[in-house]
Write a protein that holds these residues in place. Structure first.
Motif, PDB file in Angstrom:
ATOM      1  N   UNK A  52       0.858  -1.191   0.000  1.00 37.61           N
ATOM      2  CA  UNK A  52       0.000   0.000   0.000  1.00 37.61           C
ATOM      3  C   UNK A  52       0.895   1.241   0.000  1.00 37.61           C
ATOM      4  N   UNK A  53       0.720   2.092  -0.991  1.00 40.28           N
ATOM      5  CA  UNK A  53       1.627   3.226  -1.201  1.00 40.28           C
ATOM      6  C   UNK A  53       1.273   4.467  -0.387  1.00 40.28           C
ATOM      7  N   UNK A  54      -0.019   4.695  -0.197  1.00 37.11           N
ATOM      8  CA  UNK A  54      -0.465   5.941   0.421  1.00 37.11           C
ATOM      9  C   UNK A  54      -1.231   5.634   1.702  1.00 37.11           C
ATOM     10  N   UNK A  55      -0.779   6.253   2.802  1.00 43.77           N
ATOM     11  CA  UNK A  55      -1.393   6.024   4.105  1.00 43.77           C
ATOM     12  C   UNK A  55      -1.673   7.372   4.758  1.00 43.77           C
ATOM     13  N   UNK A  56      -2.904   7.579   5.151  1.00 44.87           N
ATOM     14  CA  UNK A  56      -3.260   8.759   5.933  1.00 44.87           C
ATOM     15  C   UNK A  56      -3.345   8.374   7.395  1.00 44.87           C
ATOM     16  N   UNK A  57      -2.718   9.154   8.271  1.00 38.02           N
ATOM     17  CA  UNK A  57      -2.767   8.899   9.710  1.00 38.02           C
ATOM     18  C   UNK A  57      -3.571  10.025  10.348  1.00 38.02           C
ATOM     19  N   UNK A  58      -4.716   9.677  10.919  1.00 37.49           N
ATOM     20  CA  UNK A  58      -5.642  10.667  11.452  1.00 37.49           C
ATOM     21  C   UNK A  58      -5.352  10.867  12.929  1.00 37.49           C
ATOM     22  N   UNK A  59      -4.760  12.007  13.254  1.00 32.76           N
ATOM     23  CA  UNK A  59      -4.310  12.275  14.611  1.00 32.76           C
ATOM     24  C   UNK A  59      -5.204  13.301  15.285  1.00 32.76           C
ATOM     25  N   UNK A  60      -5.115  13.348  16.621  1.00 36.51           N
ATOM     26  CA  UNK A  60      -5.953  14.295  17.351  1.00 36.51           C
ATOM     27  C   UNK A  60      -5.341  14.680  18.694  1.00 36.51           C
ATOM     28  N   UNK A  81       8.345   8.246  -4.893  1.00 39.87           N
ATOM     29  CA  UNK A  81       7.417   9.014  -5.722  1.00 39.87           C
ATOM     30  C   UNK A  81       6.044   8.328  -5.706  1.00 39.87           C
ATOM     31  N   UNK A  82       4.995   9.142  -5.599  1.00 42.73           N
ATOM     32  CA  UNK A  82       3.614   8.653  -5.595  1.00 42.73           C
ATOM     33  C   UNK A  82       3.283   7.800  -4.378  1.00 42.73           C
ATOM     34  N   UNK A  83       4.061   7.931  -3.304  1.00 38.87           N
ATOM     35  CA  UNK A  83       3.726   7.234  -2.058  1.00 38.87           C
ATOM     36  C   UNK A  83       3.986   8.180  -0.902  1.00 38.87           C
ATOM     37  N   UNK A  84       3.524   7.795   0.292  1.00 41.00           N
ATOM     38  CA  UNK A  84       3.801   8.627   1.448  1.00 41.00           C
ATOM     39  C   UNK A  84       2.872   8.350   2.606  1.00 41.00           C
ATOM     40  N   UNK A  85       3.302   8.836   3.790  1.00 39.08           N
ATOM     41  CA  UNK A  85       2.471   8.820   4.992  1.00 39.08           C
ATOM     42  C   UNK A  85       2.074  10.263   5.260  1.00 39.08           C
ATOM     43  N   UNK A  86       0.772  10.508   5.383  1.00 37.65           N
ATOM     44  CA  UNK A  86       0.264  11.866   5.517  1.00 37.65           C
ATOM     45  C   UNK A  86      -0.456  12.041   6.852  1.00 37.65           C
ATOM     46  N   UNK A  87      -0.065  13.061   7.595  1.00 39.88           N
ATOM     47  CA  UNK A  87      -0.704  13.375   8.870  1.00 39.88           C
ATOM     48  C   UNK A  87      -1.958  14.195   8.596  1.00 39.88           C
ATOM     49  N   UNK A  88      -3.097  13.743   9.148  1.00 45.78           N
ATOM     50  CA  UNK A  88      -4.379  14.381   8.865  1.00 45.78           C
ATOM     51  C   UNK A  88      -5.099  14.725  10.172  1.00 45.78           C
ATOM     52  N   UNK A  89      -4.840  15.910  10.712  1.00 49.55           N
ATOM     53  CA  UNK A  89      -5.548  16.332  11.926  1.00 49.55           C
ATOM     54  C   UNK A  89      -6.971  16.762  11.600  1.00 49.55           C
ATOM     55  N   UNK A  90      -7.856  16.840  12.609  1.00 46.99           N
ATOM     56  CA  UNK A  90      -9.245  17.246  12.354  1.00 46.99           C
ATOM     57  C   UNK A  90      -9.334  18.699  11.908  1.00 46.99           C
ATOM     58  N   UNK A  91     -10.407  18.984  11.142  1.00 49.08           N
ATOM     59  CA  UNK A  91     -10.574  20.334  10.600  1.00 49.08           C
ATOM     60  C   UNK A  91     -11.914  20.965  10.972  1.00 49.08           C
ATOM     61  N   UNK A 112     -12.621  13.221   3.054  1.00 51.97           N
ATOM     62  CA  UNK A 112     -13.098  12.709   1.769  1.00 51.97           C
ATOM     63  C   UNK A 112     -12.323  13.337   0.610  1.00 51.97           C
ATOM     64  N   UNK A 113     -12.026  14.626   0.711  1.00 57.24           N
ATOM     65  CA  UNK A 113     -11.308  15.287  -0.376  1.00 57.24           C
ATOM     66  C   UNK A 113      -9.900  14.708  -0.551  1.00 57.24           C
ATOM     67  N   UNK A 114      -9.238  14.381   0.565  1.00 59.10           N
ATOM     68  CA  UNK A 114      -7.908  13.755   0.500  1.00 59.10           C
ATOM     69  C   UNK A 114      -8.006  12.401  -0.194  1.00 59.10           C
ATOM     70  N   UNK A 115      -8.974  11.599   0.190  1.00 58.76           N
ATOM     71  CA  UNK A 115      -9.144  10.272  -0.410  1.00 58.76           C
ATOM     72  C   UNK A 115      -9.478  10.392  -1.893  1.00 58.76           C
ATOM     73  N   UNK A 116     -10.403  11.298  -2.207  1.00 58.61           N
ATOM     74  CA  UNK A 116     -10.807  11.476  -3.607  1.00 58.61           C
ATOM     75  C   UNK A 116      -9.642  11.867  -4.508  1.00 58.61           C
ATOM     76  N   UNK A 117      -8.665  12.583  -3.946  1.00 64.36           N
ATOM     77  CA  UNK A 117      -7.532  13.040  -4.769  1.00 64.36           C
ATOM     78  C   UNK A 117      -6.711  11.865  -5.304  1.00 64.36           C
ATOM     79  N   UNK A 118      -6.847  10.691  -4.683  1.00 62.40           N
ATOM     80  CA  UNK A 118      -6.142   9.493  -5.148  1.00 62.40           C
ATOM     81  C   UNK A 118      -7.058   8.543  -5.905  1.00 62.40           C
TER      82      UNK A 118
END
Length: 379
Positions: A52-60, A81-91, A112-118
């Protein structure tokens, strides 16, 4: 094999309040485990090993250390390239000052917008606070084979413990026919592991509807899964066999560390076919003094042992002074047990110092003692 059609989201925003002082300043997924690891290393390594190339980590909560830790995606090979771990705090704000995720499903909805971008075909949703090794690619194959809308990983737990979990009741083909959250009288012992694969288009529609429902708890277990069942969607139970531990309490975290001492431990952190990656900390080799006695212990780099260690796990740079005794205990990174001190059936938090001839814990205690503050000893 790369799973470019599946994106992973790790739910890492829980308070971890049952770990008491361990999570006062550190998010639960960033808590230390197994000598040199952090809990979050396990789902991230599983993602990397599963292609799995792309991982979002939802922190709080208390996420400063966790954010900086997971942002270094290279630890898990997720920095190409085209992979990564992304920190996603609440908005979204619960009030004028506080951004929060209102529930597990809301955490996904806010991104949802982050997921849709992939533009993924499938979404993998994971809890960030469990210890286990799993090939998510095999779970995805199972999901596809059954043309499922959602697949939930389950594990058989002892019947006497089933009422502590979300329980999946299935038919003989593995279709989930009912979900019960911590039932008083469980009909099954198949416990949800907090690991879900969804067909993204189906889940996306459901999340948008859920966001508009003011009566919803915005939670997968309480809202999303029951709605899928009510709509007669195809939900499959993926049976996992192997080591899995929910380390939500001091006792369970202690147990998970002590499991490493078992000869038949299924986790096997030395398995080079399924590496668990972590931060590379520079430390000297362990030092065992001439008078030291060690019996059945897991000892990490940088440890200095001059006393007695029995049936215990010592993390990076832990120190045990002359004449000191560490029995049935877990010493986290940087712990110092001074000369003559005795530590029994305890979990000692990062950097804590236990003074000369101090006594901590008891062999007769029902629960594991957490030592999170300095213990003074003789001057």
């Amino acid at each position: 094999m790369k799973q470019n059609n599946m994106l992973a989201m790790i739910l890492a925003g829980g308070r971890g309040s049952r770990l008491h002082d361990l999570t006062n300043k550190v998010a639960k997924p960033a808590v230390s485990y197994g000598g040199k690891y952090r809990i979050i290393d396990f789902p991230l390594s599983n993602c990397a090993n599963s292609g799995i190339d792309v991982v979002g980590v939802l922190t709080q909560y208390e996420s400063v250390l966790l954010n900086s830790y997971v942002a270094a995606g290279g630890r898990w090979g997720l920095d190409a390239k085209d992979s990564g771990v992304f920190v996603l705090p609440p908005r979204e704000k619960a009030d004028a000052n506080l951004d929060v995720y209102r529930g597990t499903a809301d955490a996904i909805s806010q991104n949802i917008d982050f997921i849709d971008s992939y533009d993924p075909e499938y979404l993998l949703v994971l809890s960030g606070d469990h210890i286990y090794k799993m090939n998510y690619a095999k779970m995805l194959e199972y999901h596809k084979e059954n043309n499922a809308d959602a697949t939930i990983a389950v594990i058989e737990v002892p019947w006497k413990e089933a009422s502590r979990f979300g329980i999946m009741n299935t038919d003989e083909d593995g279709h989930i026919v009912e979900f019960e959250e911590k039932p008083a009288e469980p009909k099954s012992n198949l416990a949800s592991m907090g690991i879900y694969i969804f067909s993204w288009k189906t889940l996306r529609k459901l999340l948008i509807s859920d966001m508009k429902n003011e009566a919803s708890s915005h939670d997968f277990g309480k809202d999303i899964i029951p709605t899928l069942l009510a709509d007669n969607r195809t939900l499959m139970a993926y049976k996992f066999k192997g080591y899995w531990k929910d380390v939500g309490t001091i006792d369970s975290l202690w147990e998970a560390n002590m499991d490493l001492l078992k000869s038949d431990n299924e986790l096997n952190l030395d398995d080079r076919t399924w590496n668990i990656y972590t931060e590379d900390i520079a430390a000297l080799p362990q030092y065992i003094g001439a008078e030291a006695e060690i019996n059945h212990a897991y000892i990490t780099q940088g440890c200095i042992i001059e006393g007695n260690v029995t049936n215990s796990v010592l993390f990076t740079n832990a120190k045990v002074g002359p004449g000191a005794k560490v029995i049935d205990s877990v010493l986290m990174p940087g712990v110092e047990v001074a000369e003559g001190a005795v530590v029994t059936r305890a979990l000692v938090a990062d950097g804590v110092k236990i003074g000369k001839n101090a006594v901590v814990g008891s062999a007769d205690s029902e629960n594991i003692e957490l030592v999170a503050k300095r213990v003074k000893g003789e001057e």
